[in-house]
Design a protein around this motif. Sequence first.
Motif, PDB file in Angstrom:
ATOM      1  N   GLN A 145       6.665  36.244 -11.735  1.00 43.10           N
ATOM      2  CA  GLN A 145       7.561  37.283 -10.497  1.00 43.10           C
ATOM      3  C   GLN A 145       9.186  37.811 -11.410  1.00 43.10           C
ATOM      4  O   GLN A 145       9.500  38.576 -10.973  1.00 43.10           O
ATOM      5  CB  GLN A 145       7.825  36.711  -9.214  1.00 43.10           C
ATOM      6  N   PHE A 146       9.618  36.387 -11.832  1.00 43.23           N
ATOM      7  CA  PHE A 146      10.611  36.445 -12.075  1.00 43.23           C
ATOM      8  C   PHE A 146      11.525  36.823 -13.597  1.00 43.23           C
ATOM      9  O   PHE A 146      10.483  35.959 -14.386  1.00 43.23           O
ATOM     10  CB  PHE A 146      11.921  35.591 -11.650  1.00 43.23           C
ATOM     11  N   ARG A 147      11.649  37.350 -14.198  1.00 43.41           N
ATOM     12  CA  ARG A 147      12.207  37.114 -15.769  1.00 43.41           C
ATOM     13  C   ARG A 147      13.520  37.127 -15.994  1.00 43.41           C
ATOM     14  O   ARG A 147      14.487  38.484 -15.701  1.00 43.41           O
ATOM     15  CB  ARG A 147      11.736  38.639 -16.653  1.00 43.41           C
ATOM     16  N   HIS A 148      14.356  36.391 -16.826  1.00 46.89           N
ATOM     17  CA  HIS A 148      15.483  36.441 -16.447  1.00 46.89           C
ATOM     18  C   HIS A 148      16.151  34.929 -17.860  1.00 46.89           C
ATOM     19  O   HIS A 148      15.206  34.406 -18.309  1.00 46.89           O
ATOM     20  CB  HIS A 148      16.366  35.698 -14.886  1.00 46.89           C
ATOM     21  N   ARG A 149      16.688  35.308 -18.504  1.00 50.70           N
ATOM     22  CA  ARG A 149      17.394  35.055 -19.475  1.00 50.70           C
ATOM     23  C   ARG A 149      18.032  33.771 -19.877  1.00 50.70           C
ATOM     24  O   ARG A 149      17.329  33.063 -20.633  1.00 50.70           O
ATOM     25  CB  ARG A 149      18.973  35.674 -20.122  1.00 50.70           C
ATOM     26  N   HIS A 150      18.066  33.375 -18.266  1.00 53.41           N
ATOM     27  CA  HIS A 150      18.537  31.584 -17.670  1.00 53.41           C
ATOM     28  C   HIS A 150      17.303  31.089 -16.933  1.00 53.41           C
ATOM     29  O   HIS A 150      17.928  30.209 -16.310  1.00 53.41           O
ATOM     30  CB  HIS A 150      19.799  31.816 -17.226  1.00 53.41           C
ATOM     31  N   LEU A 151      15.920  32.172 -17.301  1.00 56.19           N
ATOM     32  CA  LEU A 151      15.137  31.498 -16.512  1.00 56.19           C
ATOM     33  C   LEU A 151      14.386  30.967 -17.737  1.00 56.19           C
ATOM     34  O   LEU A 151      13.902  31.519 -18.558  1.00 56.19           O
ATOM     35  CB  LEU A 151      14.009  32.341 -15.569  1.00 56.19           C
ATOM     36  N   VAL A 152      13.101  29.593 -18.185  1.00 60.67           N
ATOM     37  CA  VAL A 152      12.588  29.502 -19.331  1.00 60.67           C
ATOM     38  C   VAL A 152      11.368  30.704 -19.140  1.00 60.67           C
ATOM     39  O   VAL A 152      10.765  30.393 -17.894  1.00 60.67           O
ATOM     40  CB  VAL A 152      11.859  28.096 -19.359  1.00 60.67           C
ATOM     41  N   ALA A 153      11.197  31.066 -19.608  1.00 60.07           N
ATOM     42  CA  ALA A 153      10.459  31.655 -20.082  1.00 60.07           C
ATOM     43  C   ALA A 153       7.975  31.556 -20.181  1.00 60.07           C
ATOM     44  O   ALA A 153       8.002  30.583 -21.177  1.00 60.07           O
ATOM     45  CB  ALA A 153      10.255  33.470 -20.721  1.00 60.07           C
ATOM     46  N   LEU A 154       7.769  32.158 -19.470  1.00 62.18           N
ATOM     47  CA  LEU A 154       6.322  31.074 -19.444  1.00 62.18           C
ATOM     48  C   LEU A 154       5.462  32.290 -19.713  1.00 62.18           C
ATOM     49  O   LEU A 154       5.207  33.426 -20.143  1.00 62.18           O
ATOM     50  CB  LEU A 154       5.481  31.351 -17.694  1.00 62.18           C
ATOM     51  N   ILE A 155       4.937  31.943 -21.182  1.00 56.95           N
ATOM     52  CA  ILE A 155       4.117  32.470 -22.220  1.00 56.95           C
ATOM     53  C   ILE A 155       2.109  32.613 -21.428  1.00 56.95           C
ATOM     54  O   ILE A 155       2.162  33.790 -21.587  1.00 56.95           O
ATOM     55  CB  ILE A 155       3.888  32.382 -23.368  1.00 56.95           C
ATOM     56  N   GLY A 156       1.592  31.976 -20.999  1.00 57.79           N
ATOM     57  CA  GLY A 156       0.563  31.848 -20.567  1.00 57.79           C
ATOM     58  C   GLY A 156       0.166  30.702 -19.596  1.00 57.79           C
ATOM     59  O   GLY A 156       1.379  29.738 -19.771  1.00 57.79           O
ATOM     60  N   TYR A 157      -1.175  30.347 -20.147  1.00 64.76           N
ATOM     61  CA  TYR A 157      -1.919  29.027 -18.768  1.00 64.76           C
ATOM     62  C   TYR A 157      -3.373  29.354 -19.797  1.00 64.76           C
ATOM     63  O   TYR A 157      -4.060  30.131 -19.788  1.00 64.76           O
ATOM     64  CB  TYR A 157      -1.533  29.580 -17.655  1.00 64.76           C
ATOM     65  N   CYS A 158      -3.234  27.668 -19.584  1.00 64.55           N
ATOM     66  CA  CYS A 158      -5.233  27.951 -19.522  1.00 64.55           C
ATOM     67  C   CYS A 158      -5.573  26.942 -18.377  1.00 64.55           C
ATOM     68  O   CYS A 158      -4.956  26.075 -17.701  1.00 64.55           O
ATOM     69  CB  CYS A 158      -5.279  26.527 -20.405  1.00 64.55           C
ATOM     70  N   ASP A 159      -7.206  27.450 -18.244  1.00 67.22           N
ATOM     71  CA  ASP A 159      -7.276  26.365 -17.025  1.00 67.22           C
ATOM     72  C   ASP A 159      -9.165  26.485 -17.361  1.00 67.22           C
ATOM     73  O   ASP A 159      -9.883  25.959 -16.441  1.00 67.22           O
ATOM     74  CB  ASP A 159      -7.633  27.036 -15.184  1.00 67.22           C
ATOM     75  N   GLU A 160      -9.054  26.220 -18.333  1.00 71.04           N
ATOM     76  CA  GLU A 160     -10.713  26.200 -18.886  1.00 71.04           C
ATOM     77  C   GLU A 160     -10.687  24.573 -18.980  1.00 71.04           C
ATOM     78  O   GLU A 160     -10.101  24.126 -19.144  1.00 71.04           O
ATOM     79  CB  GLU A 160     -11.453  26.641 -20.254  1.00 71.04           C
ATOM     80  N   ARG A 161     -12.262  24.369 -19.053  1.00 73.45           N
ATOM     81  CA  ARG A 161     -12.810  23.207 -19.696  1.00 73.45           C
ATOM     82  C   ARG A 161     -11.759  21.835 -18.366  1.00 73.45           C
ATOM     83  O   ARG A 161     -11.533  20.899 -19.272  1.00 73.45           O
ATOM     84  CB  ARG A 161     -12.168  22.493 -21.171  1.00 73.45           C
TER      85      ARG A 161
END
Length: 829
Positions: free
Chosen positions: A541-557
């Motif tokens: 929901q949030f993008r800000h230069r002082h919040l660590v950025a989430l690039i992606g995720y994995c929920d397989e296996r």
Amino acid sequence: MMNVGEVKLFIWVSSLLSLACISVGFTPVDNYLIDCGSSTNTSVGNRVYVSDISNPRFLSTSRNIFANNTASSTTSSPLYQTARILDGSSKYSFPIQKQGRHWIRLYFFPFVYQSYNMSMASFSVSTQDFVLLSNFQIQNGSLMKEYSVNITSDRLTLTFTPSDNSFAFLNALEVVSVPDDLIVDDAVQVKSSTGYQGLLTQALETVWRVNMGDLAVSPLNDTLGRTWIPDQDFLLNKNLAVAVSNIPAVNYVNGGTSRDIAPTAVYGTCKAMNSSADPNSNFNVTWKFNVEPDFQYLIRFHFCDIVSKAAHQLVFNVFINSLLIVQALELSDKTFNVLGAPVFMDFVLGLSSDSKIVVSIGPNTVGGAPPNGILNGLEIMKMNNSMGSLDGDVSATTFTPSSSHKKMGLVVGAALGVFFALAVVVLFFLCRRRRLAQHHGSKTWIPLPINRRGNSHSMGSKFSNGTATSIAPNLGYRFPFGALQEATNNFVESWVIGVGGFGKVYKGVLGDGTKVAVKRGNPHSQQGLAEFWTEIEMLSQFRHRHLVALIGYCDERKEMILVYEYMENGTLKGHLYGSNLPSLSWKQRLEICIGAAKGLHYLHTGSVKAIIHRDVKSANILLDENLMAKVADFGLSKTGPEIDKTHVSTAVKGSFGYLDPEYFRRQQLTEKSDVYSFGVVLFEVICARPVIDPSLPREMVNLAEWAMIHQRRGQLEQIIDPNLVGKIRSASLRKFGETAEKCLAEYGVDRPTIGDVLWNLEYALQLQEANETDEDSINQIGEVSPLVINVNPVENSVTTERLGGSTLGDLSGVSMSRVFSQLVKSEGR
């Protein structure tokens, strides 16, 4: 007027009523009570154990052998009148409705039934992940073995494996849910300067559970069905201790230690030093316990001040194996001066060849406190070893079903197996070749699929079950597990850059050379599905230069993995203490605090409802290659209150030492809880020491309390990091100290907003860079009217209006130097 006999009767009845009241509490979601080998259900108090003959669905065994104990007078418990004999590998399997920690209780009482002499039985018991018993034998007498295991699947299977030419037996069995907060993830590690983390992944065996008040507590008087035995047999010198009983004094403060941690009968009784006759007494009260060597142990102390008439009268030392683990323990400091409020403390004792654990309490008369010390209860729990075993060096994978009755099937199966094995090998290599071709043919990430309503779907795992989840469509990418294996060199241990309650964090390098941080969930951690999706939801929901950025995720296996931007310089905590990293300058520390405050300010104001981080601490402030701060770890974050509400009522979560005391007492969460935690971080930044350090003298253990004393006396410069001595201008130090002090106000309404904190930190930086002649131009918090913040959530931009209508850009990217120049320069005043 009542006579002495009537008074005693009244006290006795009152105690019974108190004990009866405490049995009403936690209601387990999973509650399987089995009377093995019985043809009818069995009642023990208010608990009903169902027959595994009339309810056979839980058991898978080769033969049904039911044993009756004809010598029924040998034991008083009805659970020991029957037994189930298992002469081959057998399994009890239970569906789990709520994953998490569960009790597993096994009841044994050997007797002779026909040709089966149970005192000669030898067998092992294991779960999917842990070995509970290995080649176990019980010669005589009844025995109950209690375990606490974190179950992370939708079924628990207990496998009973007889040793060669032997059999297994069981009289009764319990599998019962445990409250989530009974075992927390961290503890103090004995003989170590660092804390222990990872208790949530450990299987535990209860070795001793003792009430230090000469009173046995039965399962009927414990909300979790536990048994507490008296301490007389463990006390080394009984003349040095005196038993105290004051059950009415116990005060379970809202938000504090609950009856589920320990019942009133434990906290309302204790052993104290027998020192009343001699104010100069100087001795320890000591208990000794037999344990199995070469295992780690979780030791939980239970304290409750039921002996003092006023706060701060009881100060004492605590020892394990003659090592001072808590110096000058003052229970009033831990209960906000509430007498009779229970407290528990967890310690992990490392591997040792010693078969004894010795615990002691002794006087500490610093400050004129009378010589006294107390202990209400003690629990000693064995922790599983590196092989996942609580009994010997054997793994759970060792125990596979085997039975002489299956030999014929194995012979037939072997003949067919040769043919099928060849077919499987060929098929395996064909599939592997195809997968490798697909994997190496494309280095792109798989976007999260979006359904027609705009929500994304989990692809299905043991955590998600493939159910729809309301995740914003801009969260990033869903990585194939193979891509993350490649990026982290197959999750090699040498690439681990951090460990937390959720799991380990690895450094990774993607196919295009991008550095990433890969947080891999531990399947045994209780910080599981909820925290996993909360983190994704918040950072999508949030993008800000002082919040660590989430690039992606994995929920397989059956994995839960989060992929973040890589922060080259690690955590703020690592740059303050506990590592060999170079010390930060005062200007660098101020800029880091300002960056973190900007990130929190955006969380609090960047949407219609505030986002409350709930775990603000120096370990969750990360630094990039330019030492720019970014707030991280949103697994505990919570949406703020509705517009017409003042708070969110929720269970207390956070990190010890940073926790808002008002939130702790009332379970009422507001943005000001983050402000309090950030105030602790500010003192951590300037003092460069842990927020809780039990090895220090009593008045210094808690950083926030210690720093506040010096701040209020105007002596903050006496406790700052030695690396900063002589390098901070007095005006900047005063402004910084005043800001931190305001953040730590007892009540949230008296604390500034994070926007005001940001304003004052920027000002402290300007004062540090100002001319010496301008050092007296100091504005207190609240003396400057607050900024008017306009938030555009679509563009993720923040503008400010004030000072003659001047407009600043995104607060996250533009310094406020122009604003403060009007305050610092004489013509702007």
